[in-house]
Design an enzyme around this catalytic site. Structure first.
Site, PDB file in Angstrom:
ATOM      1  N   SER A 199       0.827  -1.198   0.000  1.00 15.00           N
ATOM      2  CA  SER A 199       0.000   0.000   0.000  1.00 15.00           C
ATOM      3  C   SER A 199       0.870   1.260   0.000  1.00 15.00           C
ATOM      4  O   SER A 199       1.824   1.344  -0.772  1.00 15.00           O
ATOM      5  CB  SER A 199      -0.958  -0.033   1.198  1.00 15.00           C
TER       6      SER A 199
ATOM      7  N   ASP B 192      -7.494  -3.995  -7.497  1.00 16.33           N
ATOM      8  CA  ASP B 192      -7.002  -3.185  -6.375  1.00 16.33           C
ATOM      9  C   ASP B 192      -7.118  -1.693  -6.696  1.00 16.33           C
ATOM     10  O   ASP B 192      -6.559  -1.198  -7.671  1.00 16.33           O
ATOM     11  CB  ASP B 192      -5.545  -3.562  -6.084  1.00 16.33           C
TER      12      ASP B 192
ATOM     13  N   HIS C  46      -7.042  -5.517  -2.552  1.00 14.21           N
ATOM     14  CA  HIS C  46      -5.906  -4.887  -1.865  1.00 14.21           C
ATOM     15  C   HIS C  46      -5.430  -5.751  -0.700  1.00 14.21           C
ATOM     16  O   HIS C  46      -4.308  -5.589  -0.218  1.00 14.21           O
ATOM     17  CB  HIS C  46      -6.302  -3.490  -1.363  1.00 14.21           C
TER      18      HIS C  46
END
Length: 623
Positions: A123, A187, A317
């Site tokens: 991330s 994602d 994600h």
């Protein structure tokens, strides 16, 4: 094996990078792992809104220019434009490399131990990893690539960090190969910075909380997730479509109208992206193609799928653990345009239009490579090199034999050889201007701007031919009609050539030409504050040796008292220019040269203290 050959990383390193990225969630700032000859630095992600869009940044996308001193390579050399990055991500890096943390000392220890360094993160931790890798490249690797080991950057679901200049600079320095970014199909995080802050500011805090894997579950009935996804993909669509119009030279009227008043995200992909499906891994290292895929891989095949994708964009994600564990069982494709791309893009759900746009991006890169091949063919031709050699080996020595040099001979242009030199000057200018046009339009590979053979040729051309352009400018009295050569007349081809050379010689020391110049000027002890000197030397020819004659022409018509600082600066730079080959010592001190004739008119007190007095001893004695 094919994957490792392309990316420089193997399955074991990917697994260890992911493991370290998970551990980073439990630490403050970063987590360090060491095993054998590898040291991994994994960065803690943040799911706070302020760590995606800095609240003090008022721009539409939270961007900021990089500091040129800290990141001297992250720019376009010719134009001088500096790369833009997300300010929130940059602040995260600054917090990590702060001397009060242990990070820099840990990196230094790894460097001294000759261990390979891997920067990684999930991330926004991946965004920090990308910037940390660039920081390492600028601080260590560039100083001596033969001594420092190549780093690697492995990210999982990282947002886009920098603009097209950021991506271009990595390509030019041949650093793109160090960056591998894994992206699961839906994602949303790699797409977030393509959206305007205003589009997502209401829904972003809630979605970021859902993206945090430490939260228990995704609220699949949450309308705000759908609103957020729709906003991000709407802006992503606009960016992708505008980009393909620019790429292909086509223009859709509605997009042209939109782009005239709607700001588009500056962020662009950099490095290699590895898209994952259930069956295969698809690696792409073409930034334009990746941008199209970030939009077209996220589309639905029907209405039912569309209703599920917003929540899938959150779940994907969280699915990098599964990606890493299943890598060995998946097919691998490198999307380079050479092989069939149909099966790869079909697996990623890319529509017919999307496939056309991805293919167009890949074809455009092929054209850039072909353009480079054509340029190399031209500049390696004997007739091209003969033009340079004739000026260098025949015209210049013959003029020097007449005691006035080729600059002054060309300025008068009374001989047949002067006419021949002018023809060759014009022909050479045509070739270099053609290259310049391709560079400005981004129609050459990123690596071309930093190619050492090109830099050497352009430098040879600039040093040899620019004095002729300056002579021609003053022969036609353009300085009186148009203004000083340095302000109004200097062709861009010489500016690009100068900056390419300066970048090449200064980058091992992490230095910028402008700063080096002013440090030298400051060391001349001119008796004025630096700000006053900078104003005095604005548009002077003292910043570049091949502009020596332009500065002489400007100075020789003015009273000494008016140009004393400029005279002393020119003299102070000259010895180094001679040593570097920027100025020909035999040329400028000839008995009949414009420079010598002007210099002997300077006040006696100046001449007796001049750094050139050893060259001009006869003139000092006579006066």
């Amino acid at each position: 094996m094919a994957f490792e050959a392309l990316t420089g990383i193997n399955g074991d390193l990917i697994t260890r990078s992911w493991s370290a990225s998970k551990q980073a969630y439990l630490t403050e700032r970063y987590h360090k792992e060491e095993a054998g000859a590898v040291v991994i630095f994994a960065f803690q992600p943040s799911f706070s809104e302020k760590d995606f869009f800095d609240p003090d940044n008022k721009s539409s996308f939270g961007e900021i220019k990089l500091n040129r001193v800290q990141f001297p390579c992250m720019r376009k050399i010719g134009k001088g434009d500096v790369a833009t990055v997300n300010e929130a991500f940059l602040k995260n890096l600054e917090a990590v490399i702060d001397p009060r943390t242990s990070f820099q000392a840990s990196v230094e220890m790894a460097v001294r131990s000759r261990k390979q360094i891997v920067f990684t993160g999930h991330s926004s931790g991946g965004a920090t990893a990308i910037l940390a890798t660039v920081w390492y490249l600028e601080k260590y690797f560039i100083r001596n690539p033969n001594v420092y080991l190549e780093p690697r950057c492995v990210t999982f679901g990282a947002p886009l960090v920098g603009d097209s200049i950021f991506s271009h600079a990595l390509g030019r320095e041949k650093w793109s190969r160090f960056f591998v970014n894994f992206v699961t199909r839906f994602d949303i995080v790699p797409r977030i910075t393509l959206a305007r802050k205003a589009s997502v500011e209401e829904t972003l805090p809630h979605v970021l909380a859902q993206l945090d894997p430490r939260n228990s579950s995704v609220q699949e009935s949450e309308q705000r997730i759908t609103e957020f996804y729709t906003s991000v993909m709407r802006d992503t669509s606009t960016v992708a479509n505008q980009a393909v119009c620019e790429l292909t030279g086509s223009a859709e009227a509605i997009l042209e109208t939109l782009s005239s008043f709607l700001e588009l995200s500056p962020y662009r992909p950099a490095g290699t992206f590895v898209f994952s499906t259930e069956k295969r891994l698809v690696a792409v290292n073409n930034s334009d193609a990746i941008l199209q895929m970030l939009f077209y891989t996220c589309q639905a095949s029907d209405e039912q799928e569309w209703s599920l994708i917003p929540f899938r964009s959150i779940r994907d994600h969280h699915s990098y653990e599964e990606l890493v564990q299943s890598m060995g069982m998946k097919l691998f494709n490198h999307l380079d345009g050479e092989n069939s791309i149909e099966s790869s893009l079909n697996d990623l759900g890319v529509s017919t239009r999307g496939r056309q746009y991805v293919q167009a991006a890949l074809e455009e890169e092929k054209k850039r490579v072909e353009n480079q091949k054509k340029i190399i063919q031209v500049i390696q031709q004997e007739r091209f090199l003969k033009k340079l050699a004739w000026i260098e080996d025949e015209y210049k020595p013959k003029c020097q034999a007449h005691k006035n040099g080729y600059y002054d001979s060309f300025k008068v242009s009374n001989e047949e050889n002067d006419f021949k030199a002018n023809v060759k000057r014009a022909e050479l200018a045509g070739v270099f201007d053609e290259v310049l046009g391709l560079l400005k339009k981004c129609q050459l590979p990123d690596e071309f701007e930093g190619d050492i053979d090109w830099i050497k040729l352009a430098t040879r051309y600039r040093r040899l031919v620019e004095p002729l352009d300056i002579a021609n400018y003053h022969r036609h009295l353009k300085n009186e009609d148009t203004g000083p050569y340095m302000k109004r007349g200097r062709p861009t081809r010489y500016i690009y050539a100068q900056r390419g050379y300066e970048h090449h010689i200064l980058k091992p020391n992490g230095m910028i030409a402008e700063d080096v110049f002013w440090n030298k000027v400051n060391g001349l002890n001119l008796g004025l504050q630096l700000e006053e000197i900078q104003e005095t030397l604005k548009n002077s020819g003292s910043e570049c040796g091949s502009c020596f004659w332009a500065e002489v022409e400007e100075l020789k018509g003015k009273p000494y008292e008016e140009v004393e600082v400029r005279v002393k600066t020119l003299e102070g730079m000259l010895r180094e220019w001679i040593t570097a080959g920027e100025v020909d010592e035999k040329e400028i001190f000839l008995e009949g040269s414009t420079f010598r004739k002007w210099w002997i008119t300077l006040p006696k007190n100046h001449k007796s203290h001049s750094p050139l007095r050893d060259y001009m001893m006869d003139e000092i004695t006579d006066t």
